[in-house]
Design a protein around this motif. Sequence first.
Motif, PDB file in Angstrom:
ATOM      1  N   SER A   1       0.921  -1.544   0.098  1.00 48.66           N
ATOM      2  CA  SER A   1      -0.236  -0.211  -0.045  1.00 48.66           C
ATOM      3  C   SER A   1       0.546   1.040   0.029  1.00 48.66           C
ATOM      4  CB  SER A   1      -0.697   0.421   1.151  1.00 48.66           C
ATOM      5  OG  SER A   1      -0.027  -0.445   2.564  1.00 48.66           O
ATOM      6  N   GLY A   2       2.250   1.592   0.449  1.00 49.61           N
ATOM      7  CA  GLY A   2       3.409   2.324   0.562  1.00 49.61           C
ATOM      8  C   GLY A   2       3.717   2.192  -0.611  1.00 49.61           C
ATOM      9  N   CYS A   3       3.443   1.362  -1.540  1.00 52.32           N
ATOM     10  CA  CYS A   3       4.319   1.556  -2.766  1.00 52.32           C
ATOM     11  C   CYS A   3       3.252   2.911  -4.673  1.00 52.32           C
ATOM     12  CB  CYS A   3       4.726   0.562  -3.932  1.00 52.32           C
ATOM     13  SG  CYS A   3       5.083  -1.143  -2.429  1.00 52.32           S
ATOM     14  N   VAL A   4       4.475   3.401  -4.292  1.00 56.03           N
ATOM     15  CA  VAL A   4       3.836   4.601  -5.134  1.00 56.03           C
ATOM     16  C   VAL A   4       4.177   4.739  -6.840  1.00 56.03           C
ATOM     17  CG1 VAL A   4       3.355   7.183  -6.081  1.00 56.03           C
ATOM     18  CG2 VAL A   4       3.721   6.208  -3.518  1.00 56.03           C
ATOM     19  N   ALA A   5       3.380   3.446  -7.324  1.00 55.54           N
ATOM     20  CA  ALA A   5       3.966   3.639  -8.932  1.00 55.54           C
ATOM     21  C   ALA A   5       1.979   3.049  -9.757  1.00 55.54           C
ATOM     22  CB  ALA A   5       4.768   2.652  -9.309  1.00 55.54           C
ATOM     23  N   SER A   6       2.567   3.607 -10.786  1.00 58.19           N
ATOM     24  CA  SER A   6       1.334   2.658 -12.008  1.00 58.19           C
ATOM     25  C   SER A   6       1.198   1.532 -12.053  1.00 58.19           C
ATOM     26  CB  SER A   6       0.748   4.213 -13.232  1.00 58.19           C
ATOM     27  OG  SER A   6       2.298   3.847 -13.575  1.00 58.19           O
ATOM     28  N   ASN A   7       2.084   0.781 -11.906  1.00 55.85           N
ATOM     29  CA  ASN A   7       2.247  -0.691 -12.929  1.00 55.85           C
ATOM     30  C   ASN A   7       3.503  -1.136 -12.139  1.00 55.85           C
ATOM     31  OD1 ASN A   7       2.650  -2.486 -14.126  1.00 55.85           O
ATOM     32  ND2 ASN A   7       2.596  -2.241 -16.060  1.00 55.85           N
ATOM     33  N   ILE A   8       2.644  -2.232 -10.919  1.00 58.94           N
ATOM     34  CA  ILE A   8       3.759  -2.865  -9.852  1.00 58.94           C
ATOM     35  C   ILE A   8       3.587  -4.455 -10.367  1.00 58.94           C
ATOM     36  CG2 ILE A   8       4.232  -3.105  -7.399  1.00 58.94           C
ATOM     37  CD1 ILE A   8       2.699  -0.678  -7.173  1.00 58.94           C
ATOM     38  N   GLY A   9       5.091  -4.927 -10.359  1.00 60.76           N
ATOM     39  CA  GLY A   9       5.133  -6.183 -10.289  1.00 60.76           C
ATOM     40  C   GLY A   9       5.453  -6.707  -9.415  1.00 60.76           C
ATOM     41  N   VAL A  10       4.822  -7.610  -8.659  1.00 59.46           N
ATOM     42  CA  VAL A  10       4.184  -8.039  -7.320  1.00 59.46           C
ATOM     43  C   VAL A  10       4.768 -10.112  -7.242  1.00 59.46           C
ATOM     44  CG1 VAL A  10       3.816  -8.988  -5.266  1.00 59.46           C
ATOM     45  CG2 VAL A  10       3.102  -6.918  -6.521  1.00 59.46           C
ATOM     46  N   LEU A  11       6.548 -10.189  -7.257  1.00 62.69           N
ATOM     47  CA  LEU A  11       6.864 -11.592  -7.430  1.00 62.69           C
ATOM     48  C   LEU A  11       7.358 -12.367  -5.867  1.00 62.69           C
ATOM     49  CD1 LEU A  11       7.100 -10.117  -9.812  1.00 62.69           C
ATOM     50  CD2 LEU A  11       9.567 -11.683 -10.639  1.00 62.69           C
ATOM     51  N   VAL A  12       6.844 -13.269  -6.167  1.00 62.92           N
ATOM     52  CA  VAL A  12       6.974 -14.092  -4.391  1.00 62.92           C
ATOM     53  C   VAL A  12       7.475 -15.361  -5.135  1.00 62.92           C
ATOM     54  CG1 VAL A  12       4.465 -14.795  -4.664  1.00 62.92           C
ATOM     55  CG2 VAL A  12       6.155 -14.692  -2.577  1.00 62.92           C
ATOM     56  N   SER A  13       8.462 -15.536  -3.774  1.00 62.39           N
ATOM     57  CA  SER A  13       9.490 -17.125  -3.557  1.00 62.39           C
ATOM     58  C   SER A  13      10.078 -17.324  -2.694  1.00 62.39           C
ATOM     59  CB  SER A  13      10.127 -17.022  -4.814  1.00 62.39           C
ATOM     60  OG  SER A  13      11.062 -17.511  -4.670  1.00 62.39           O
ATOM     61  N   GLY A  14       8.379 -18.701  -2.404  1.00 63.05           N
ATOM     62  CA  GLY A  14       9.613 -19.040  -1.081  1.00 63.05           C
ATOM     63  C   GLY A  14       7.990 -19.865  -0.595  1.00 63.05           C
ATOM     64  N   PRO A  15       8.099 -20.120   0.824  1.00 72.10           N
ATOM     65  CA  PRO A  15       6.887 -21.273   1.512  1.00 72.10           C
ATOM     66  C   PRO A  15       5.794 -21.188   0.902  1.00 72.10           C
ATOM     67  CG  PRO A  15       8.154 -20.378   3.335  1.00 72.10           C
ATOM     68  CD  PRO A  15       8.305 -19.226   2.319  1.00 72.10           C
ATOM     69  N   ARG A  16       4.911 -22.420   1.016  1.00 73.56           N
ATOM     70  CA  ARG A  16       2.830 -22.157   0.215  1.00 73.56           C
ATOM     71  C   ARG A  16       2.857 -20.808   0.874  1.00 73.56           C
ATOM     72  NH1 ARG A  16      -0.619 -25.376  -2.143  1.00 73.56           N
ATOM     73  NH2 ARG A  16      -2.518 -25.605  -1.183  1.00 73.56           N
ATOM     74  N   LYS A  17       2.801 -20.884   2.232  1.00 73.18           N
ATOM     75  CA  LYS A  17       1.905 -19.629   3.133  1.00 73.18           C
ATOM     76  C   LYS A  17       1.957 -18.221   2.603  1.00 73.18           C
ATOM     77  CE  LYS A  17       1.029 -18.993   7.716  1.00 73.18           C
ATOM     78  NZ  LYS A  17       0.855 -18.811   9.152  1.00 73.18           N
ATOM     79  N   MET A  18       3.353 -17.795   2.348  1.00 75.06           N
ATOM     80  CA  MET A  18       3.589 -17.202   1.780  1.00 75.06           C
ATOM     81  C   MET A  18       2.639 -16.427   0.838  1.00 75.06           C
ATOM     82  SD  MET A  18       7.452 -15.184   1.450  1.00 75.06           S
ATOM     83  CE  MET A  18       8.067 -14.484   2.233  1.00 75.06           C
ATOM     84  N   ARG A  19       3.443 -17.028  -0.577  1.00 71.40           N
ATOM     85  CA  ARG A  19       2.796 -17.443  -1.363  1.00 71.40           C
ATOM     86  C   ARG A  19       1.497 -17.389  -1.517  1.00 71.40           C
ATOM     87  NH1 ARG A  19       5.356 -21.517  -2.780  1.00 71.40           N
ATOM     88  NH2 ARG A  19       4.044 -23.050  -3.687  1.00 71.40           N
ATOM     89  N   HIS A  20       0.542 -17.544  -0.448  1.00 69.68           N
ATOM     90  CA  HIS A  20      -1.102 -17.621  -0.773  1.00 69.68           C
ATOM     91  C   HIS A  20      -1.125 -16.265  -0.314  1.00 69.68           C
ATOM     92  CE1 HIS A  20      -2.432 -21.928  -1.621  1.00 69.68           C
ATOM     93  NE2 HIS A  20      -1.616 -21.107  -1.945  1.00 69.68           N
ATOM     94  N   GLU A  21      -0.677 -15.779   0.776  1.00 66.03           N
ATOM     95  CA  GLU A  21      -0.862 -14.672   1.672  1.00 66.03           C
ATOM     96  C   GLU A  21      -0.511 -13.300   0.760  1.00 66.03           C
ATOM     97  OE1 GLU A  21       1.233 -11.645   5.133  1.00 66.03           O
ATOM     98  OE2 GLU A  21       2.501 -13.889   4.973  1.00 66.03           O
ATOM     99  N   VAL A  22       0.724 -12.787  -0.103  1.00 64.36           N
ATOM    100  CA  VAL A  22       0.881 -12.327  -1.116  1.00 64.36           C
ATOM    101  C   VAL A  22      -0.191 -12.201  -2.218  1.00 64.36           C
ATOM    102  CG1 VAL A  22       2.713 -10.899  -2.739  1.00 64.36           C
ATOM    103  CG2 VAL A  22       3.497 -11.648  -0.378  1.00 64.36           C
ATOM    104  N   ALA A  23      -1.167 -13.569  -3.097  1.00 66.59           N
ATOM    105  CA  ALA A  23      -1.436 -13.935  -3.897  1.00 66.59           C
ATOM    106  C   ALA A  23      -2.773 -13.097  -3.122  1.00 66.59           C
ATOM    107  CB  ALA A  23      -2.082 -15.643  -4.468  1.00 66.59           C
TER     108      ALA A  23
END
Length: 695
Positions: A653-675
């Motif tokens: 929410s603090g990232c200021v940009a019009s086009n933000i790519g969010v990549l996640v690599s890690g445990p299943r719980k982390m990936r689901h949280e970010v998704a």
Amino acid sequence: MGIWWFSVLIFVGYVMVWIMMPTNTFFLHWLPHIHAETDSIYFGKQGTFILVYTFPILLIATLASLYFHLEQKRSNRHNTKKREGLLGLASWKRPLLVNGPLGIIYMTELSFIIMFVLLLIWSLCSYLLDMFGSVALEAANQRVQVWEAKLECSALALGLVGNICLALLFFPVSRGSSILRFIGLTSEGSIKYHIWLGHIAMALFTAHGLGYIIFWDKTHQISEILKWNKVGISNVAGAVALLAGLIMWAATLPYIRRKAFELFFYTHYLYIVFVVFFVLHVGFSSACIVLPGFYLFMIDRYLRFLQSQQKIRLLSARVLPCEAVELNFSKNLGLCYAPTSIIFINVPSISKLQWHPFTVTSCSNTDSDTLSIVIKSSGTWSHSLYQKLSSSSPISHLDVSIEGPYGPASTFYSRHEMLVLVSGGSGITPFISIIRSLLFKAKSEEGKIPKVLLICAFKKSIDLTMIDLILPVSATAFDISSLQLQIEAYVTREKQPDMNDRKFIQTLWFKSNALDEPVSAVLGQNSWLYLGIIISSSFILFLLLIAILTKYYIYPIDHNSDLIYPYFSRSSLSMLFMCVSIAIVATTAFLWNKKQNKDLEQIKNIYTSNPSASPGSGYQNADKELGNLPLQSLVQTAKVHYGERPDIKKILSGCVASNIGVLVSGPRKMRHEVASICTSCSTDDLHFESISFSW
């Protein structure tokens, strides 16, 4: 462009065949007409099935290989971006379902899942409707009750529908497949489709087998299960195939996969028994329906076998105090790969059979003559490797074989205004190659390079040394200031840094071996062209052998009646000819490419004359503390948070940009949280991408 659209048109026609196959229109009108036009003294009735089911997919695979070869040449000349495939549209890859039993599901995936399920339902209903129309007559002819005849029809229909899953089952596990890349998929990202298809196929085939067993039991024909008919369906072959499939299916249970991975892995080689006896069960002609995926898989598997026989030149290893090692291999100058690519490695001194996938952390642009991977000690195999490299008696040489690298056709990272990279533990490794790639682009290309926010979570402060691997051993060639990189590190299990655990980073240099070779593509720089040649040439050779066999041996016996010559002999010879054709053509292409590889000796000479890699160098920098290494500035630029986990929602929410790519690599719980966070946001500025490996 014409090749691309022509391939799409062929694929649409192929799908239409599968949609129409359960109908009377197909069986009573189309198929007899095709038989009349294609039955010959060269191919017999199997020629029709080869033409309708096998040829279109192999043609698409060949055209796709040619397309990628031309695209590669064009992009090298004009520095243009490569097409990302049919599924490459970012708007299609927004996660829709996150916490379901299938994990993270994107919009495209959900669309295709629905269409596939509808195809299965449509096929099953169509088969049953046609069969039940004459079930009373069949019951009278067999002298059984109507419900028993319906049970037999249902069992047959379930087996026919299972063929749809089997036809697709091997496409996702063909790592170097041109078809996967054509539709914008990678092998590591497609493993979940193989898992889904395997579960559905085994459920249908198990129901198919049980249906027949119950029918035979109720009609006092249980001995039918042991019959191997000279022509037609061989029941005992089907029973063997089903038994092999059930053993594989049982080994995929989560408990066995997690606790006894080797049992799961080795049990999966029963796929050979399953496929062979499936072909013997239904006959080679009917097996042509599911042949294309397995044919392409066999080509891919044999090429992997050829590549794995080479020993790779291992230059050095960086041993980190967090029980991780970075292996640096010699690389062919002509080998290019995209960030987040993976290779499979085998270390015979640890295990001659085990192969393990790891993310390539180097960048083919910045590291033109080396390829690097990072291995975190987290299992028996990786722990044994760490112990071998970190022992007080350093080894001077290590035999390593590889398969790969495999990766995406292109990257989408540069099109975003900002990248947020979220990692947990060793999940940081895919992002190392991304950052190195962006560093290269920041220095060599004009235009805007995205800002990068790296959020990495570790259990202990000693794991922070993983951040040091962002820069290679030759870190002096990098200028980190050319990239707007912000690193936020979180140590979750410690409240403050452990000052008593300051260990050394060790670099081990290995002796050169005249038999070792640099990492290179299995088919060289023109790998796509060679792959297309292998697919087309091996298939032509296979058809030629089948034609000779049929004309001069089978046709004089059965005259295309398909009721005289034994199915077992025909199927066995056809499978043998298929294997021989693939082996001859693929081996020829591999040896020809190896002979033409002019960069090989150049790479060897570079590293043989490198004084830093001399046999007696042993451990370098072993007497230096972490704070005195050249990478000190990168570690100190990271903002470290102790005793807390990253608040991803607050950070995004603090990232200021019009086009933000969010990549996640890690445990299943982390990936689901970010998704979940990206899905719940009302804005379309966040573009989610998960990097995970489900081997």
